[in-house]
Design an enzyme around this catalytic site. Structure first.
Site, mmCIF file in Angstrom:
data_model
loop_
_atom_site.group_PDB
_atom_site.id
_atom_site.type_symbol
_atom_site.label_atom_id
_atom_site.label_comp_id
_atom_site.label_asym_id
_atom_site.label_seq_id
_atom_site.Cartn_x
_atom_site.Cartn_y
_atom_site.Cartn_z
ATOM 1 N N GLY A 9 0.815 -1.188 0.000
ATOM 2 C CA GLY A 9 0.000 0.000 0.000
ATOM 3 C C GLY A 9 0.856 1.249 0.000
ATOM 4 N N GLY A 10 0.215 2.384 -0.225
ATOM 5 C CA GLY A 10 0.915 3.655 -0.168
ATOM 6 C C GLY A 10 1.459 4.115 -1.507
ATOM 7 C CB VAL B 111 6.883 7.217 -4.496
ATOM 8 C CG1 VAL B 111 6.733 8.706 -4.231
ATOM 9 C CG2 VAL B 111 8.337 6.877 -4.839
ATOM 10 C CG HIS C 211 13.451 1.561 1.332
ATOM 11 N ND1 HIS C 211 12.846 1.998 2.492
ATOM 12 C CD2 HIS C 211 12.531 0.785 0.703
ATOM 13 C CE1 HIS C 211 11.621 1.513 2.553
ATOM 14 N NE2 HIS C 211 11.398 0.786 1.484
ATOM 15 C CG LEU D 182 3.842 1.990 9.021
ATOM 16 C CD1 LEU D 182 4.595 3.100 9.718
ATOM 17 C CD2 LEU D 182 2.511 1.757 9.720
ATOM 18 C CB CYS E 196 4.126 8.871 2.023
ATOM 19 S SG CYS E 196 5.448 7.866 2.750
#
Length: 230
Positions: free
Chosen positions: A75-76, A78, A81, A164, A194
């Site tokens: 879900g979500g 971009v 990391h 998340l 996000c």
């Protein structure tokens, strides 16, 4: 035979791992697990990569440049990391643990809040915006966020320190969460983190806390292990 209901969740600290290989390993673990498979939490650090959620909009990728973009089923929108970020992947059987997805997200966020509190930082939830945020003007203050007036920007004055992005398949979780510890934050300027235009992303170092991946990862892992237990 089912795994024991009170079996502790196994923590695996995997260090620096390629994102694509870790994604495939999570998918395989989830696809092949059965009622007897023990739950695990993987703690990793990735090379630079942007990951796009299932409903991710291309317009939130502003200028990825030489950093690869991987589209996933989580879900979500971009996110980014990179080195210096603790990424945790809980691989859990929610039906066996006895709680639903909404509570699962609440428990993850509670573990992140616990980890920040250990560093003296007060984290905050924002309604409708999964993740953990800090007050940029006073990250160590204990005051609650004021109510958001109608039409006001709920992110005003906040920085995002943890993201998340989860997926649940057959009651089993994969993907997870990321806590920014000591990073090069420049890649976050290449996206709308996000999906929020202009949202500032921070890490522990920029908030004034000097800590390493090796120091924070086991702390976050322990809080997740405790918070996610039945």
């Amino acid at each position: 035979m089912n795994a024991p209901m009170n079996a502790p969740i196994t923590i695996r600290s995997l260090g620096r791992q390629p994102y694509a290989a870790t994604l495939e390993a999570m998918r395989e673990f989830t696809a092949t697990r059965d009622a007897a498979t023990p739950d695990e939490i993987w703690l990793v650090e990735h090379e630079p990569v942007f990951t796009q959620g299932l409903a991710g909009q291309e317009g939130h990728l502003l200028a990825p440049g030489d950093i690869p973009v991987v589209r996933t089923e989580r879900g979500g929108q971009v996110t980014y990391h990179g080195p210096g970020q603790v990424v945790a992947y809980p691989l859990l059987d929610l039906r066996r643990l006895g709680y639903f997805v909404k509570e699962y997200v609440f428990r993850i966020e509670a573990a992140l809040l616990d980890t920040l509190a250990d560093a003296g930082i007060t984290g905050h939830r924002v309604r409708g915006a999964p993740g953990i945020y800090v007050r940029l003007d006073d990250p160590f203050g204990h005051a609650a966020l004021p109510p958001v007036m109608p039409g006001a920007d709920p992110m005003r004055g906040l920085g995002k320190v943890a993201a998340l992005g989860i997926k649940v398949s057959r009651h089993c979780t994969f993907h997870g969460l990321a806590l920014n510890v000591v990073m090069d934050l420049e890649p976050f300027a290449r996206i709308n983190p996000c999906g929020y235009v202009g949202l500032r992303t921070v890490d522990l170092a920029s908030l004034g806390v000097q800590a390493s991946w090796d120091a924070v990862a086991p702390v976050l892992g322990a809080h997740l292990q405790r918070r996610l237990a039945p």
